[in-house]
Design a protein around this motif. Structure first.
Motif, PDB file in Angstrom:
ATOM      1  N   VAL A   4      46.888  35.782  35.500  1.00  0.00           N
ATOM      2  CA  VAL A   4      45.494  36.891  35.119  1.00  0.00           C
ATOM      3  C   VAL A   4      44.970  36.946  35.934  1.00  0.00           C
ATOM      4  N   LEU A   5      44.024  37.558  36.892  1.00  0.00           N
ATOM      5  CA  LEU A   5      42.292  37.035  37.740  1.00  0.00           C
ATOM      6  C   LEU A   5      41.623  38.407  37.309  1.00  0.00           C
ATOM      7  N   ASN A   6      40.267  37.871  37.004  1.00  0.00           N
ATOM      8  CA  ASN A   6      38.901  38.734  36.784  1.00  0.00           C
ATOM      9  C   ASN A   6      38.854  39.770  38.294  1.00  0.00           C
ATOM     10  N   ASP A   7      38.589  41.019  37.522  1.00  0.00           N
ATOM     11  CA  ASP A   7      38.248  41.509  38.707  1.00  0.00           C
ATOM     12  C   ASP A   7      37.400  41.185  40.072  1.00  0.00           C
ATOM     13  N   ALA A   8      36.155  41.028  39.512  1.00  0.00           N
ATOM     14  CA  ALA A   8      35.064  40.220  40.563  1.00  0.00           C
ATOM     15  C   ALA A   8      35.944  38.789  41.056  1.00  0.00           C
ATOM     16  N   HIS A   9      35.890  38.312  40.340  1.00  0.00           N
ATOM     17  CA  HIS A   9      37.158  36.825  41.306  1.00  0.00           C
ATOM     18  C   HIS A   9      37.731  37.147  42.647  1.00  0.00           C
ATOM     19  N   VAL A  26      27.921  44.833  35.770  1.00  0.00           N
ATOM     20  CA  VAL A  26      27.639  43.798  36.855  1.00  0.00           C
ATOM     21  C   VAL A  26      28.959  42.389  36.485  1.00  0.00           C
ATOM     22  N   GLY A  27      29.568  42.095  38.100  1.00  0.00           N
ATOM     23  CA  GLY A  27      30.416  41.040  37.688  1.00  0.00           C
ATOM     24  C   GLY A  27      30.495  40.106  38.548  1.00  0.00           C
ATOM     25  N   GLY A  28      30.781  39.197  38.800  1.00  0.00           N
ATOM     26  CA  GLY A  28      30.694  38.094  40.077  1.00  0.00           C
ATOM     27  C   GLY A  28      31.567  37.007  40.364  1.00  0.00           C
ATOM     28  N   GLY A  29      32.050  36.219  41.266  1.00  0.00           N
ATOM     29  CA  GLY A  29      32.460  34.889  41.128  1.00  0.00           C
ATOM     30  C   GLY A  29      31.456  33.706  42.407  1.00  0.00           C
ATOM     31  N   LEU A  75      37.276  28.910  44.534  1.00  0.00           N
ATOM     32  CA  LEU A  75      36.884  29.319  43.990  1.00  0.00           C
ATOM     33  C   LEU A  75      36.799  28.837  42.805  1.00  0.00           C
ATOM     34  N   TYR A  76      35.394  28.573  41.680  1.00  0.00           N
ATOM     35  CA  TYR A  76      35.448  28.478  40.660  1.00  0.00           C
ATOM     36  C   TYR A  76      35.300  28.760  39.506  1.00  0.00           C
ATOM     37  N   GLN A  77      36.243  28.855  38.504  1.00  0.00           N
ATOM     38  CA  GLN A  77      36.298  30.371  37.337  1.00  0.00           C
ATOM     39  C   GLN A  77      35.750  29.333  36.020  1.00  0.00           C
ATOM     40  N   GLY A  78      35.501  27.657  35.346  1.00  0.00           N
ATOM     41  CA  GLY A  78      34.799  27.515  34.241  1.00  0.00           C
ATOM     42  C   GLY A  78      36.491  27.491  33.541  1.00  0.00           C
TER      43      GLY A  78
END
Length: 221
Positions: free
Chosen positions: A23-28, A56-59, A66-69
């Motif tokens: 699963v991946l965040n849409d902004a990521h 407002v999203g971000g990556g 890609l840094y996801q934390g």
């Protein structure tokens, strides 16, 4: 995302479908698409992406990755404060960038005058006084957020995407470029480049494909 996907919170997708699921965040996903699909070839190593739409999203790209934390939560730039006296939003963050710019709050922050950012931008383009004030106030807050993020991450590039960016075009990018130097700290006189997203509406699907491919390769080793 509590309250967003009621009924499937904490669902084990891999167990339910009988196959490995990521699963991946849409902004990521959008960030991956813009980076691997376009900007990596320009020798960019550190990049931020913000998506301006309903919220407002971000990556974040750091050293080409890609840094996801923790909990894949990195990049939630919309839930950072640009006005400590502002209204709280779903994360309890007061005066968030998401409230200042997101489509969901435009009716409230324009005192019922506009139902969408699209309408607000159109009125700004016509030169209407209140629309000009509300739109440029939002852009100014976005500029302060980008200056703060530059201090935190020191990217070479900041990419702005999402439906608002696609719709507003230069009505967003031009004043943003003018506001940004007012708040930026630049010891060597340089600032990160600010560019509109290249893929726009296709970025999420493309980034998800990049991510799935990378996971497949990792799992084959």
């Amino acid at each position: 995302m509590p309250e967003r996907l009621k009924g499937i919170e904490n669902l084990d997708w891999s167990k339910e479908l009988g196959r490995e699921v990521t699963v991946l965040n849409d902004a990521h996903a959008a960030c991956l698409a813009e980076y691997y699909g376009y900007f990596q070839s320009q020798n960019i190593k550190n990049m931020l992406l913000l998506t301006l739409g309903t919220g407002v999203g971000g990556g974040v790209i750091i050293n080409g990755e890609l840094y996801q934390g923790a909990m894949q939560r990195a990049g939630h730039f919309g839930h950072t404060t640009v006005d400590h006296m502002g209204n709280p939003t779903m994360t309890n963050m007061v005066g968030s960038l998401e409230y200042a710019f997101g489509n969901f709050s435009v009716k409230e922050r324009t005192h019922g005058q506009f139902d969408s950012v699209k309408d607000l931008v159109a009125a700004y383009h016509r030169g209407e006084t209140l629309a000009t004030y509300w739109w440029l106030s939002s852009v100014q807050k976005l500029a302060t957020a980008l200056a703060s993020l530059t201090n935190a991450f020191a990217p070479e590039l900041i990419v702005i995407g999402g439906g608002i960016t696609a719709g507003a075009g230069d009505l967003l990018m031009k004043p943003l470029q003018e506001f940004l130097p007012l708040y930026s700290w630049s010891p060597d006189g340089s600032l990160p480049a600010i560019k509109a997203a290249h893929f726009q509406g296709y970025a999420g699907a493309m980034g998800a494909a990049f991510y799935a491919k990378s996971k497949f390769k990792t799992n084959q080793k």
